[in-house]
Design a protein around this motif. Sequence first.
Motif, PDB file in Angstrom:
ATOM      1  N   MET A 292      39.803  43.763 -22.153  1.00  0.00           N
ATOM      2  CA  MET A 292      39.963  44.262 -23.518  1.00  0.00           C
ATOM      3  C   MET A 292      40.181  45.764 -23.592  1.00  0.00           C
ATOM      4  N   ASP A 293      39.684  46.502 -22.610  1.00  0.00           N
ATOM      5  CA  ASP A 293      39.853  47.957 -22.631  1.00  0.00           C
ATOM      6  C   ASP A 293      41.185  48.406 -22.043  1.00  0.00           C
ATOM      7  N   CYS A 294      42.067  47.442 -21.732  1.00  0.00           N
ATOM      8  CA  CYS A 294      43.413  47.778 -21.253  1.00  0.00           C
ATOM      9  C   CYS A 294      44.388  48.023 -22.398  1.00  0.00           C
ATOM     10  N   ALA A 295      43.918  47.925 -23.631  1.00  0.00           N
ATOM     11  CA  ALA A 295      44.794  48.022 -24.806  1.00  0.00           C
ATOM     12  C   ALA A 295      44.927  49.456 -25.296  1.00  0.00           C
ATOM     13  N   HIS A 296      46.107  49.763 -25.819  1.00  0.00           N
ATOM     14  CA  HIS A 296      46.240  50.989 -26.617  1.00  0.00           C
ATOM     15  C   HIS A 296      45.463  50.807 -27.917  1.00  0.00           C
ATOM     16  N   ASN A 297      45.652  49.632 -28.503  1.00  0.00           N
ATOM     17  CA  ASN A 297      45.007  49.280 -29.769  1.00  0.00           C
ATOM     18  C   ASN A 297      44.319  47.935 -29.579  1.00  0.00           C
ATOM     19  N   VAL A 298      43.026  47.971 -29.368  1.00  0.00           N
ATOM     20  CA  VAL A 298      42.272  46.760 -29.034  1.00  0.00           C
ATOM     21  C   VAL A 298      42.333  45.723 -30.158  1.00  0.00           C
ATOM     22  N   HIS A 324      41.525  52.393 -20.850  1.00  0.00           N
ATOM     23  CA  HIS A 324      42.398  52.902 -19.806  1.00  0.00           C
ATOM     24  C   HIS A 324      43.298  54.037 -20.265  1.00  0.00           C
ATOM     25  N   PHE A 325      43.633  54.062 -21.547  1.00  0.00           N
ATOM     26  CA  PHE A 325      44.567  55.081 -22.026  1.00  0.00           C
ATOM     27  C   PHE A 325      43.866  56.249 -22.717  1.00  0.00           C
ATOM     28  N   SER A 326      42.556  56.225 -22.737  1.00  0.00           N
ATOM     29  CA  SER A 326      41.808  57.316 -23.352  1.00  0.00           C
ATOM     30  C   SER A 326      42.050  58.614 -22.580  1.00  0.00           C
ATOM     31  N   ASP A 327      42.453  59.634 -23.301  1.00  0.00           N
ATOM     32  CA  ASP A 327      42.696  60.970 -22.710  1.00  0.00           C
ATOM     33  C   ASP A 327      43.839  60.988 -21.703  1.00  0.00           C
ATOM     34  N   MET A 328      44.647  59.934 -21.678  1.00  0.00           N
ATOM     35  CA  MET A 328      45.808  59.937 -20.787  1.00  0.00           C
ATOM     36  C   MET A 328      46.971  60.627 -21.502  1.00  0.00           C
ATOM     37  N   PRO A 329      47.511  61.688 -20.917  1.00  0.00           N
ATOM     38  CA  PRO A 329      48.588  62.439 -21.582  1.00  0.00           C
ATOM     39  C   PRO A 329      49.766  61.547 -21.967  1.00  0.00           C
ATOM     40  N   SER A 333      45.855  56.024 -28.047  1.00  0.00           N
ATOM     41  CA  SER A 333      44.721  55.155 -27.771  1.00  0.00           C
ATOM     42  C   SER A 333      43.667  55.290 -28.860  1.00  0.00           C
ATOM     43  N   ILE A 334      43.008  54.165 -29.157  1.00  0.00           N
ATOM     44  CA  ILE A 334      41.788  54.192 -29.958  1.00  0.00           C
ATOM     45  C   ILE A 334      40.672  53.591 -29.114  1.00  0.00           C
ATOM     46  N   GLU A 335      39.442  54.027 -29.337  1.00  0.00           N
ATOM     47  CA  GLU A 335      38.324  53.619 -28.490  1.00  0.00           C
ATOM     48  C   GLU A 335      37.106  53.224 -29.336  1.00  0.00           C
ATOM     49  N   PRO A 336      37.208  52.147 -30.101  1.00  0.00           N
ATOM     50  CA  PRO A 336      36.061  51.732 -30.912  1.00  0.00           C
ATOM     51  C   PRO A 336      34.901  51.236 -30.058  1.00  0.00           C
ATOM     52  N   SER A 337      33.699  51.401 -30.579  1.00  0.00           N
ATOM     53  CA  SER A 337      32.502  50.926 -29.886  1.00  0.00           C
ATOM     54  C   SER A 337      32.463  49.403 -29.891  1.00  0.00           C
ATOM     55  N   TYR A 338      31.582  48.857 -29.062  1.00  0.00           N
ATOM     56  CA  TYR A 338      31.450  47.403 -29.034  1.00  0.00           C
ATOM     57  C   TYR A 338      30.996  46.865 -30.383  1.00  0.00           C
TER      58      TYR A 338
END
Length: 385
Positions: A292-298, A324-329, A333-338
């Motif tokens: 699930m954390d491989c998504a740009h938009n989960v 995976h895309f967090s802070d990748m130039p 990416s979005i990084e919502p909590s569980y």
Amino acid sequence: LDSLLQESVANMSSAMSEEQRKSMDDSAEEAERLHFQKIVNAFRVYKDHSYNVINRKENYLKQLPTEHQRLLLKHGYMNMLKELRDKVDANYEIIKHILKDVDNVFENVTHNSKGERDKRSIPTAADMEKVQSCLKQLVRDWSADGAKEREAAYDKITNKLCDIYKDKEGEDRGQIKVLVPGAGLGRLAFDIAKLGFECQGNEFCLFMMFTSNFVLNRCKSINTLKMYPYIHNFCNNVSDEDQMKVVVFPDINPNELPEDRKFSMAGGDFLDVYNDLDYLNSQDCVVTCFFMDCAHNVVEFIQTIHKVLKDGGYWINLGPLLYHFSDMPGEPSIEPSYDCIKNIIADFGFEFLEEEKDVMTTYDQNPASMLQYKYKSVYFCCKKT
């Protein structure tokens, strides 16, 4: 005259649009071809790249004070670097096997080597790390050394799957369709098919697809291949032996899957492939493991999983949220909590049946390393209502 002019302009616009569409299609095809060749090139230069790393260390050694060189020689460091070359050679033999069949990974698609020397297909340092990662992924998925990692993650999923369908046996179980996106080297999907379910794994990463194609279609016997997956880890080694540990694979024969088992691997982006109408309400169960954390938009992943599941279908998930895309130039990416994700899953119409936090898992970990990464993964099983 006005109508003729309008018709002429319309025809020109239509022609331009058609030309633009063709140009876009050609550009996309060219980009795909170059990407394919770039991955092939990364595997091909593995040996040279690895030798260069060793050469740089040896050149630096020559610049050290003579007494320091003597001490390092006395206690085996220089000999270890020389021995690493033999391990690189052994790994490259595996890589040559992987490369033999890459042109047949995709049905009805051919790739020529025109782009082999194209500057755009030169592998990056990140590409070389992914080749090295494939070796460690072979340990996780297809060796006895990876059994502990698989037990912590895969077994929890397959046990739940068997529990859900405990009343289904034989041919009845073969009618249950299970989808495994982010299948990696295919072991989890393979194990699910081995249990009697109809299972399709999906993978987007060409590094993984090349390697899984080799294991699943070319490996014919048990533990006949050997590799040295940890030789590129120069830090946190207690001993030289830990860095140069040999691993044999595969621990089972992938070709011994019973003929009546329905198992396949589909290449392509999960969102592109499974948002097709052909997959709408098609799956009885979706299994996601470290995916699930491989998504740009989960949220897109959640939405697509909901679409492909039949009413009453199940979703079994296990993994962390190492986006995976967090802070990748250059990558959005979005990084919502569980907790946020859990509420969104419920809003899509899923009912949570089971949930467990702090499930201790590892990923491609060398158990002998001084540095150990552990994930407190989340496990859940929910039902599409």
